[in-house]
Design a protein around this motif. Structure first.
Motif, mmCIF file in Angstrom:
data_model
loop_
_atom_site.group_PDB
_atom_site.id
_atom_site.type_symbol
_atom_site.label_atom_id
_atom_site.label_comp_id
_atom_site.label_asym_id
_atom_site.label_seq_id
_atom_site.Cartn_x
_atom_site.Cartn_y
_atom_site.Cartn_z
ATOM 1 N N UNK A 46 56.441 77.461 69.960
ATOM 2 C CA UNK A 46 56.063 77.100 71.334
ATOM 3 C C UNK A 46 55.485 75.687 71.354
ATOM 4 N N UNK A 47 55.910 74.905 72.322
ATOM 5 C CA UNK A 47 55.429 73.527 72.438
ATOM 6 C C UNK A 47 54.557 73.421 73.684
ATOM 7 N N UNK A 48 53.374 72.858 73.535
ATOM 8 C CA UNK A 48 52.499 72.644 74.685
ATOM 9 C C UNK A 48 52.537 71.178 75.088
ATOM 10 N N UNK A 49 52.097 70.898 76.288
ATOM 11 C CA UNK A 49 52.087 69.508 76.757
ATOM 12 C C UNK A 49 50.862 69.260 77.620
ATOM 13 N N UNK A 50 50.292 68.074 77.474
ATOM 14 C CA UNK A 50 49.257 67.604 78.385
ATOM 15 C C UNK A 50 49.880 66.501 79.232
ATOM 16 N N UNK A 51 49.596 66.506 80.514
ATOM 17 C CA UNK A 51 50.274 65.580 81.424
ATOM 18 C C UNK A 51 49.254 64.772 82.218
ATOM 19 N N UNK A 52 49.406 63.456 82.189
ATOM 20 C CA UNK A 52 48.621 62.586 83.050
ATOM 21 C C UNK A 52 49.514 62.076 84.172
ATOM 22 N N UNK A 53 48.961 62.008 85.365
ATOM 23 C CA UNK A 53 49.772 61.616 86.522
ATOM 24 C C UNK A 53 49.090 60.472 87.272
ATOM 25 N N UNK A 54 49.830 59.405 87.522
ATOM 26 C CA UNK A 54 49.369 58.314 88.380
ATOM 27 C C UNK A 54 50.462 58.026 89.397
ATOM 28 N N UNK A 55 50.052 57.787 90.622
ATOM 29 C CA UNK A 55 51.014 57.589 91.704
ATOM 30 C C UNK A 55 51.012 56.124 92.151
ATOM 31 N N UNK A 56 52.188 55.613 92.433
ATOM 32 C CA UNK A 56 52.312 54.259 92.971
ATOM 33 C C UNK A 56 52.577 54.369 94.479
ATOM 34 N N UNK A 57 51.973 53.554 95.285
ATOM 35 C CA UNK A 57 51.127 52.424 94.881
ATOM 36 C C UNK A 57 49.622 52.757 94.860
ATOM 37 N N UNK A 58 49.237 54.049 95.168
ATOM 38 C CA UNK A 58 47.808 54.367 95.289
ATOM 39 C C UNK A 58 47.038 54.048 94.014
ATOM 40 N N UNK A 59 47.634 54.321 92.871
ATOM 41 C CA UNK A 59 46.918 54.172 91.600
ATOM 42 C C UNK A 59 47.338 52.917 90.832
ATOM 43 N N UNK A 106 44.795 57.100 81.122
ATOM 44 C CA UNK A 106 43.458 57.651 81.336
ATOM 45 C C UNK A 106 43.547 59.099 81.818
ATOM 46 N N UNK A 107 44.497 59.330 82.727
ATOM 47 C CA UNK A 107 44.683 60.690 83.246
ATOM 48 C C UNK A 107 45.131 61.630 82.125
ATOM 49 N N UNK A 108 45.945 61.103 81.207
ATOM 50 C CA UNK A 108 46.411 61.912 80.074
ATOM 51 C C UNK A 108 45.243 62.301 79.168
ATOM 52 N N UNK A 109 44.359 61.336 78.912
ATOM 53 C CA UNK A 109 43.174 61.632 78.098
ATOM 54 C C UNK A 109 42.326 62.715 78.774
ATOM 55 N N UNK A 110 42.198 62.605 80.091
ATOM 56 C CA UNK A 110 41.400 63.598 80.830
ATOM 57 C C UNK A 110 42.028 64.987 80.698
ATOM 58 N N UNK A 111 43.359 65.032 80.723
ATOM 59 C CA UNK A 111 44.046 66.322 80.570
ATOM 60 C C UNK A 111 43.790 66.904 79.186
ATOM 61 N N UNK A 112 43.800 66.021 78.174
ATOM 62 C CA UNK A 112 43.527 66.505 76.803
ATOM 63 C C UNK A 112 42.083 66.976 76.681
ATOM 64 N N UNK A 113 41.176 66.216 77.310
ATOM 65 C CA UNK A 113 39.766 66.604 77.265
ATOM 66 C C UNK A 113 39.534 67.950 77.942
#
Lengths: 67, 349
Positions: B1-14, B27-34
C-alpha cells in the motif's frame, strides 16, 4: 449484565444499595452506586441520606479478610 | 500500500508566479506531513511561520545530536499479575534550551525529513543497551523503531552492535514496531523480521489497531507482544464504551498466538482494574510511573521490583478489598455473589 442496567446489592435483609452496571466480564461486574456511601472509621460503609429508604442504615460489610 | 501527503496551493490566490506557487505548495505539503501524513493541506499565510520554526528546529536538532543533548527517558512496564516491574520503554527526550521539552512526535519527523534519523536510530538502541546493562538481568527494555529505521537494511547490524557493545543478552531488548511498517508487505519486510529474530531480540507490535493493520500480518510477523494503544484504554470504563470489547478481543487473539500484551496509557484505577480483568499481561502508564530519567529509573528496580498503583487523577475513590457475601438483584433475578471491593462510589462484585 449489560452496562447501564440497574441492580441492587443486598448485604442483609434490611441493608441494600442500588447502582448501575459499568462493565461486566465473565463472572465479575463493576458498579457505580446511585448515591455515594460514606466510609466509617471502623472500615464499614454508611449509606448517605437520600438513598432509597430500603437502603438506609449502616452497611455492615466489614473487611473479611483483606485480599 | 502506498500513502501520499498532498499540499495544495491555488493560483492566483496563493501566488501568481510559478516559483511562489511552488514555494507555497511546498509549505502546504510540509503541513500535511506534520498532520500525520496521508493527509492534504491547503496553503495558508501562517504556514510561513511554521516553516521557519521547522527550519530552526532542524538546525537545533543537528546541534543537539552533535552535542549529545538527546536523552532516553524510561517508563516502567509492569507485569499485571504480580505488579512487578519487568522492563522499561525507552522514550527519546529532547530538552530544548529555549523551547523546553519537545515531543518525539514533533522532532522525529523532522529528523526523518532532514536525514538525521539514521544517527538517532544508531544512538537510541546503543544508549538503551548501555543503560540496560546496569539494571537487573530480569529487566528488559523496549526501543521504538520508526518505519524509516525499519527500512534500513543495516538495522540488524546496528542492533547486534549495540548488544555486543553493552554485553546485554538479546532477549532483554525489545524493538517496538508500528503497524505502518507492515503496510509494505514485501519480501524485504519478511527478511528484516527474520534477520532481527536471528539477532535474538524480541519484537513488539506498537499502536495495534490504530492504523491499517491486517490480522494476516500477525500470522506472518514473529511478534512476541502486542501493545494496545492508549486510545483504546482511555475511556474504556466510560458508560457505553466499546473499547473494553476491543481490548478483550486483542488479548484473546494475543493469547491464542502466544503473545504478551501491554495496555498503554493506563491512568486510573478503573482502567487498571479493567485491563487486568480483560487479560492484559502487562500494564504501562501514569497509574504506576511517568517516564523518568535513566538515573531515576535505577531506584524502582533496585528493590523487590513491585510497583504500586498511584491514582491521583482518578475520579474514583480508593477501593477497599474485602470478601463479603451479598445477594445481587438484577431484572428480578436474585443471585448469590461476593463483594470483592468497595469504595464510596462503587464496587466490584
Amino acid at each position: 449484565m449489560p452496562a447501564g442496567s440497574t441492580l441492587r446489592v443486598e448485604c442483609s435483609a434490611d441493608k441494600s444499595v442500588t447502582g448501575q452496571v459499568r462493565w461486566s466480564r465473565e463472572n465479575r461486574v463493576g458498579i457505580a452506586f446511585h448515591m455515594p456511601l460514606r466510609r466509617r472509621a471502623d472500615g464499614s460503609f454508611a449509606v448517605l441520606k437520600g438513598q432509597p429508604s430500603s437502603a438506609r442504615g449502616w452497611w455492615a460489610c466489614r473487611p473479611w479478610p483483606a485480599l | 500500500m502506498i500513502g501520499a501527503s498532498v499540499g495544495i496551493a491555488l493560483a492566483p490566490e496563493h501566488g501568481a508566479a510559478s516559483d511562489e506557487l511552488i514555494r507555497n505548495v511546498d509549505l502546504a505539503l510540509y503541513a500535511a506531513k506534520d498532520a500525520g501524513r496521508r493527509a492534504y493541506r491547503f496553503y495558508a499565510e501562517d504556514l510561513h511561520a511554521a516553516a521557519e520554526e521547522r527550519v530552526e528546529l532542524e538546525q537545533d536538532l543537528r546541534e543537539a545530536i552533535a552535542r549529545d543533548e538527546l536523552e532516553l527517558y524510561y517508563q516502567p512496564v509492569v507485569y499485571a499479575a504480580n505488579e512487578k516491574i519487568v522492563g522499561f520503554e525507552a522514550l527519546m527526550h529532547w530538552n530544548h534550551p529555549r523551547r523546553g521539552w519537545i515531543s518525539p512526535a514533533k522532532f522525529v519527523p523532522i529528523a526523518e525529513d532532514a536525514g538525521l534519523i539514521d544517527r538517532i536510530g544508531q544512538w537510541a538502541p546503543r544508549k538503551a543497551c548501555e543503560d540496560l546493562a546496569r539494571r537487573p538481568r530480569a529487566i528488559r527494555c523496549a526501543v521504538n523503531v520508526s518505519a524509516l529505521q525499519f527500512a534500513n537494511p543495516d538495522l540488524p547490524t546496528i542492533v547486534a552492535n549495540a548488544l555486543a557493545h553493552s554485553g546485554v543478552a538479546p532477549s532483554r531488548l525489545e524493538l517496538e514496531i508500528t503497524e505502518s511498517v507492515l503496510l509494505n508487505d514485501s519480501a524485504g519486510t519478511e527478511a528484516m523480521f527474520k534477520a532481527l529474530k536471528r539477532v535474538g531480540v524480541r519484537l513488539a507490535l506498537d499502536d495495534f489497531g490504530t492504523g491499517d493493520s491486517s490480522l494476516g500480518f500477525l500470522n506472518k510477523a514473529p511478534f512476541d507482544k502486542i501493545k494496545i494503544d492508549r486510545s483504546f484504554v482511555q475511556g474504556a470504563t466510560e458508560e457505553g464504551s466499546r473499547n473494553g470489547a476491543i481490548i478483550a478481543s486483542i488479548t484473546s487473539l494475543a493469547e491464542a498466538l502466544n503473545m504478551d500484551t501491554t495496555a498503554e496509557g493506563v491512568e486510573t484505577l478503573d482502567e487498571l482494574e479493567l485491563v487486568r480483568l480483560l487479560g492484559c499481561s502487562h500494564v504501562q502508564g501514569y497509574i504506576y510511573f511517568k517516564p523518568m530519567s535513566a538515573a531515576d529509573a535505577t531506584a524502582p528496580v533496585a528493590g523487590d521490583l513491585v510497583a504500586e498503583a498511584n491514582d491521583p487523577q482518578s475520579a474514583r475513590a480508593a477501593r477497599q478489598n474485602l470478601l463479603c457475601r451479598v445477594v445481587v438483584v438484577h431484572n428480578g433475578n436474585r443471585l448469590n455473589a461476593t463483594l470483592r471491593n468497595i469504595s464510596e462510589s462503587g464496587a466490584m462484585i
